[in-house]
Design a protein around this motif. Structure first.
Motif, PDB file in Angstrom:
ATOM      1  N   MET A   1       0.712   0.083   7.252  1.00 20.40           N
ATOM      2  CA  MET A   1       1.748  -0.545   6.430  1.00 20.40           C
ATOM      3  C   MET A   1       3.144  -0.059   6.838  1.00 20.40           C
ATOM      4  O   MET A   1       3.390   1.136   6.943  1.00 20.40           O
ATOM      5  CB  MET A   1       1.517  -0.228   4.957  1.00 20.40           C
ATOM      6  CG  MET A   1       2.565  -0.795   4.017  1.00 20.40           C
ATOM      7  SD  MET A   1       2.495  -2.595   3.903  1.00 20.40           S
ATOM      8  CE  MET A   1       0.981  -2.791   2.962  1.00 20.40           C
ATOM      9  N   ASP A   2       4.054  -0.987   7.100  1.00 17.12           N
ATOM     10  CA  ASP A   2       5.468  -0.673   7.317  1.00 17.12           C
ATOM     11  C   ASP A   2       6.161  -0.753   5.959  1.00 17.12           C
ATOM     12  O   ASP A   2       6.557  -1.822   5.516  1.00 17.12           O
ATOM     13  CB  ASP A   2       6.087  -1.668   8.305  1.00 17.12           C
ATOM     14  CG  ASP A   2       7.536  -1.328   8.668  1.00 17.12           C
ATOM     15  OD1 ASP A   2       8.181  -0.564   7.900  1.00 17.12           O
ATOM     16  OD2 ASP A   2       8.024  -1.823   9.690  1.00 17.12           O
ATOM     17  N   TRP A   3       6.295   0.393   5.275  1.00 16.19           N
ATOM     18  CA  TRP A   3       6.766   0.401   3.895  1.00 16.19           C
ATOM     19  C   TRP A   3       8.207  -0.078   3.760  1.00 16.19           C
ATOM     20  O   TRP A   3       8.545  -0.783   2.809  1.00 16.19           O
ATOM     21  CB  TRP A   3       6.603   1.792   3.297  1.00 16.19           C
ATOM     22  CG  TRP A   3       5.167   2.202   3.164  1.00 16.19           C
ATOM     23  CD1 TRP A   3       4.498   3.113   3.921  1.00 16.19           C
ATOM     24  CD2 TRP A   3       4.203   1.673   2.248  1.00 16.19           C
ATOM     25  NE1 TRP A   3       3.183   3.193   3.523  1.00 16.19           N
ATOM     26  CE2 TRP A   3       2.970   2.329   2.499  1.00 16.19           C
ATOM     27  CE3 TRP A   3       4.261   0.711   1.229  1.00 16.19           C
ATOM     28  CZ2 TRP A   3       1.822   2.057   1.771  1.00 16.19           C
ATOM     29  CZ3 TRP A   3       3.116   0.444   0.511  1.00 16.19           C
ATOM     30  CH2 TRP A   3       1.916   1.106   0.774  1.00 16.19           C
ATOM     31  N   GLU A   4       9.068   0.312   4.691  1.00 21.65           N
ATOM     32  CA  GLU A   4      10.468  -0.120   4.617  1.00 21.65           C
ATOM     33  C   GLU A   4      10.581  -1.629   4.725  1.00 21.65           C
ATOM     34  O   GLU A   4      11.334  -2.274   3.990  1.00 21.65           O
ATOM     35  CB  GLU A   4      11.295   0.553   5.716  1.00 21.65           C
ATOM     36  CG  GLU A   4      11.547   2.028   5.512  1.00 21.65           C
ATOM     37  CD  GLU A   4      12.421   2.299   4.290  1.00 21.65           C
ATOM     38  OE1 GLU A   4      13.213   1.409   3.912  1.00 21.65           O
ATOM     39  OE2 GLU A   4      12.301   3.390   3.719  1.00 21.65           O
ATOM     40  N   GLU A   5       9.826  -2.219   5.639  1.00 22.27           N
ATOM     41  CA  GLU A   5       9.861  -3.672   5.799  1.00 22.27           C
ATOM     42  C   GLU A   5       9.243  -4.364   4.593  1.00 22.27           C
ATOM     43  O   GLU A   5       9.737  -5.417   4.152  1.00 22.27           O
ATOM     44  CB  GLU A   5       9.110  -4.072   7.070  1.00 22.27           C
ATOM     45  CG  GLU A   5       9.000  -5.582   7.300  1.00 22.27           C
ATOM     46  CD  GLU A   5      10.338  -6.300   7.385  1.00 22.27           C
ATOM     47  OE1 GLU A   5      10.352  -7.535   7.220  1.00 22.27           O
ATOM     48  OE2 GLU A   5      11.376  -5.627   7.607  1.00 22.27           O
ATOM     49  N   ARG A   6       8.201  -3.782   4.013  1.00 21.37           N
ATOM     50  CA  ARG A   6       7.599  -4.371   2.811  1.00 21.37           C
ATOM     51  C   ARG A   6       8.605  -4.384   1.664  1.00 21.37           C
ATOM     52  O   ARG A   6       8.729  -5.367   0.936  1.00 21.37           O
ATOM     53  CB  ARG A   6       6.343  -3.591   2.413  1.00 21.37           C
ATOM     54  CG  ARG A   6       5.725  -4.079   1.101  1.00 21.37           C
ATOM     55  CD  ARG A   6       4.468  -3.305   0.744  1.00 21.37           C
ATOM     56  NE  ARG A   6       4.068  -3.567  -0.631  1.00 21.37           N
ATOM     57  CZ  ARG A   6       3.371  -4.610  -1.038  1.00 21.37           C
ATOM     58  NH1 ARG A   6       2.980  -5.517  -0.143  1.00 21.37           N
ATOM     59  NH2 ARG A   6       3.053  -4.782  -2.305  1.00 21.37           N
ATOM     60  N   ARG A   7       9.354  -3.261   1.497  1.00 17.89           N
ATOM     61  CA  ARG A   7      10.366  -3.212   0.428  1.00 17.89           C
ATOM     62  C   ARG A   7      11.430  -4.279   0.661  1.00 17.89           C
ATOM     63  O   ARG A   7      11.873  -4.945  -0.268  1.00 17.89           O
ATOM     64  CB  ARG A   7      11.016  -1.834   0.392  1.00 17.89           C
ATOM     65  CG  ARG A   7      10.090  -0.726  -0.061  1.00 17.89           C
ATOM     66  CD  ARG A   7      10.803   0.607  -0.084  1.00 17.89           C
ATOM     67  NE  ARG A   7       9.837   1.691  -0.001  1.00 17.89           N
ATOM     68  CZ  ARG A   7       9.822   2.625   0.944  1.00 17.89           C
ATOM     69  NH1 ARG A   7      10.744   2.608   1.892  1.00 17.89           N
ATOM     70  NH2 ARG A   7       8.917   3.572   0.936  1.00 17.89           N
ATOM     71  N   ARG A   8      11.870  -4.407   1.909  1.00 18.79           N
ATOM     72  CA  ARG A   8      12.899  -5.405   2.208  1.00 18.79           C
ATOM     73  C   ARG A   8      12.393  -6.809   1.904  1.00 18.79           C
ATOM     74  O   ARG A   8      13.108  -7.630   1.322  1.00 18.79           O
ATOM     75  CB  ARG A   8      13.311  -5.303   3.681  1.00 18.79           C
ATOM     76  CG  ARG A   8      14.541  -6.159   4.023  1.00 18.79           C
ATOM     77  CD  ARG A   8      14.617  -6.471   5.492  1.00 18.79           C
ATOM     78  NE  ARG A   8      13.527  -7.336   5.918  1.00 18.79           N
ATOM     79  CZ  ARG A   8      13.496  -8.644   5.715  1.00 18.79           C
ATOM     80  NH1 ARG A   8      14.485  -9.252   5.083  1.00 18.79           N
ATOM     81  NH2 ARG A   8      12.473  -9.368   6.136  1.00 18.79           N
ATOM     82  N   GLN A   9      11.160  -7.098   2.275  1.00 10.80           N
ATOM     83  CA  GLN A   9      10.600  -8.424   2.037  1.00 10.80           C
ATOM     84  C   GLN A   9      10.495  -8.728   0.542  1.00 10.80           C
ATOM     85  O   GLN A   9      10.775  -9.853   0.109  1.00 10.80           O
ATOM     86  CB  GLN A   9       9.223  -8.526   2.693  1.00 10.80           C
ATOM     87  CG  GLN A   9       9.248  -8.545   4.214  1.00 10.80           C
ATOM     88  CD  GLN A   9       7.863  -8.568   4.820  1.00 10.80           C
ATOM     89  OE1 GLN A   9       6.850  -8.544   4.102  1.00 10.80           O
ATOM     90  NE2 GLN A   9       7.787  -8.605   6.139  1.00 10.80           N
ATOM     91  N   ILE A  10      10.115  -7.722  -0.253  1.00 11.44           N
ATOM     92  CA  ILE A  10       9.998  -7.937  -1.699  1.00 11.44           C
ATOM     93  C   ILE A  10      11.365  -8.214  -2.306  1.00 11.44           C
ATOM     94  O   ILE A  10      11.545  -9.142  -3.105  1.00 11.44           O
ATOM     95  CB  ILE A  10       9.331  -6.721  -2.371  1.00 11.44           C
ATOM     96  CG1 ILE A  10       7.843  -6.665  -1.994  1.00 11.44           C
ATOM     97  CG2 ILE A  10       9.488  -6.791  -3.889  1.00 11.44           C
ATOM     98  CD1 ILE A  10       7.120  -5.461  -2.524  1.00 11.44           C
TER      99      ILE A  10
END
Length: 486
Positions: free
Chosen positions: A160-169
């Motif tokens: 999981m790329d957490w930073e990218e997931r946060r940005r997408q959300i």
């Protein structure tokens, strides 16, 4: 605390030493949040199994199956995703307090409650409760959320790329359209999403999207001629790159996103109002029994004594005022006092035991939001946005700080309220002065509020009264714009 003030905050602890599932559930129930007359959140039942075969859970049925989800060096042990989803569905998507054991990449373990709410099919809002470390709380919440939203739960945390997931959300949540802060002949509304860089402008009752950087958006906000900024910095460059971006508005949350991108409504938790009350009552009684048996030490969690403010040292604040008596009060305001104890609390009315607070920025706002009960967060004071919206506005801009007041006697009017916002922006101070020369005070108030609401992502709806705006000087001798609902 529950008997005297009607609310017990959640807390957290290191790994619990438990040999059996029954003991694990019992001990976790002492870490949870509870409210009077069940007005808290629903606790995850310890017998949430579909077949109800005999076992050691409540009612003599089998205990809820627990699973460990891991990947990327972290793991989270909790009731199975299947059980949580089923419990949510059977209880009208009520907010559920779920016990978890989380281990980070360094092997550190923490056990706590997370509040989970399904906001729409396949989408969840998750908050770790009673965890003071910001990064740890976020990691716990995101791990549980990713597990609940995954199609393949066994690999939800792997790679999981957490930073990218946060940005997408954040990008998928979109932004709310606000009236243009400055007068314009054709731009009547605007909004901006930091994560996606999408600027939405309303012109002639139609909405158009443009991908611009934050600096361009701020120039549009601060300019006395937004039409000129639009033509020079937005319209011309967009024509060269293919024109505007089609946008869509969600019928539920009324937020705008790109029509080519997925959308998710911002999450929120719900107070328990009848749904799941039986499970919560049972857990609360058991927690009270276990707490009484353990005395001051509840399974190595934070005790009331540890959470208390050190009353030997008064609370010194910016302007030299002292508010020492507030630190002696018990009750559900104590978590807020504890968070603010290093400063920024000042005395308002000693006889009524009322105190104000300043300087609540992003980190302190996050801790207060996690510490206070729903009734403090979601009640509006004197026509102001709810305290929850004020605290969340600091996420949109580091320049915004929250002002408020607290009444913390042993009385029924105990409370924590949001009363204003301060914006540390030289450009906004200059804009305020420019408006003051050509507008009425009421018009200036409106323009300042629309600006701040847009930057902070606050819904400036009809239920929110326009605040009074003024320029004040801080203890650091800096001028800021202050909005007040007192």
């Amino acid at each position: 605390m529950l008997a005297s003030k009607g609310w017990v905050p959640a807390t957290s602890t290191g790994k619990l030493q438990t040999a059996e599932a029954r003991d694990w559930w019992d001990k976790h129930e002492t870490l949870g949040e509870y409210g009077e007359r069940n007005r808290s959140v629903m606790r995850m039942p310890n017998n949430a199994t579909p077949n109800k075969t005999p076992g050691r859970g409540d009612g003599g049925t089998r205990m809820t199956h627990r699973r460990t989800y891991e990947g990327g060096g972290v793991s989270v042990k909790m009731p199975s995703v299947t059980a949580i989803r089923r419990t949510s569905r059977e209880n009208s998507d009520a907010t559920i307090a779920v016990p978890v054991l989380f281990k980070d990449k360094d092997g550190n373990a923490i056990e706590c409650d997370v509040h989970v709410t399904q906001t729409s099919p396949g989408q969840w809002h998750v908050t770790a409760k009673g965890v003071e470390d910001r990064d740890q709380a976020r990691a716990i919440a995101e791990s549980v959320q990713a597990s609940l939203e995954a199609r393949r739960v066994s690999t939800a945390l792997t790679g999981m790329d957490w930073e990218e997931r946060r940005r997408q959300i954040r990008a998928a949540e979109g932004s709310t359209l606000h009236a243009a802060p400055n007068a314009s002949s054709f731009i009547t509304g605007m909004s901006y999403n930091n994560a996606s860089g999408l600027l939405v402008l309303e012109m002639n009752k139609k909405q158009y999207g443009y991908h611009v950087d934050r600096n361009t958006y701020e120039q549009l906000l601060d300019s006395s001629s937004p039409g000129r900024v639009y033509n020079e910095l937005i319209k011309k460059p967009s024509k060269a790159s293919g024109g505007s971006v089609p946008v869509q508005q969600c019928d539920t949350c009324k937020r705008f996103t790109s029509a080519k991108e997925p959308h998710r409504c911002p999450g929120f938790h719900k107070e328990l109002k009848g749904t799941g009350a039986a499970a919560t009552r049972t857990a609360r009684k058991r927690a009270a029994t276990l707490a009484a048996r353990q005395g001051d030490k509840i399974y190595q969690g934070k005790t009331v004594e540890q959470a208390a403010v050190d009353t030997s040292n008064p609370l010194n604040v910016w302007d030299g005022q002292i508010a020492s008596r507030v630190s002696k009060d018990s009750g559900w305001t104590r978590p807020a006092v504890n968070i603010l104890k290093n400063g920024n609390i000042y005395e308002v009315d000693a006889e009524k035991n009322q105190y104000g607070f300043r300087g609540v920025g992003t980190e302190t706002a996050r801790r207060m939001h996690n510490a206070l009960p729903s009734r403090a967060l979601y009640e509006s004071h004197n026509g102001a946005p709810t305290l929850s919206k004020m605290l969340r506005s600091t996420r949109g801009s580091d320049a915004i700080e929250v002002l408020g007041e607290m009444t913390s006697p042993r009385s029924k009017d105990e409370g924590v309220r949001g009363t204003g916002l301060r914006i540390h922006s030289t450009n906004l101070v200059n804009t305020f002065r420019a408006h003051s020369q050509k507008m009425t005070p009421e018009q200036v108030n409106q323009q300042m509020w629309l600006h701040v609401a847009s930057v902070g992502g606050i819904q400036a709806g009809k239920e929110v009264r326009t605040p009074k705006a003024r320029i004040v000087r801080t203890a650091e001798n800096k001028e800021v714009v202050e909005l007040s609902w007192i």
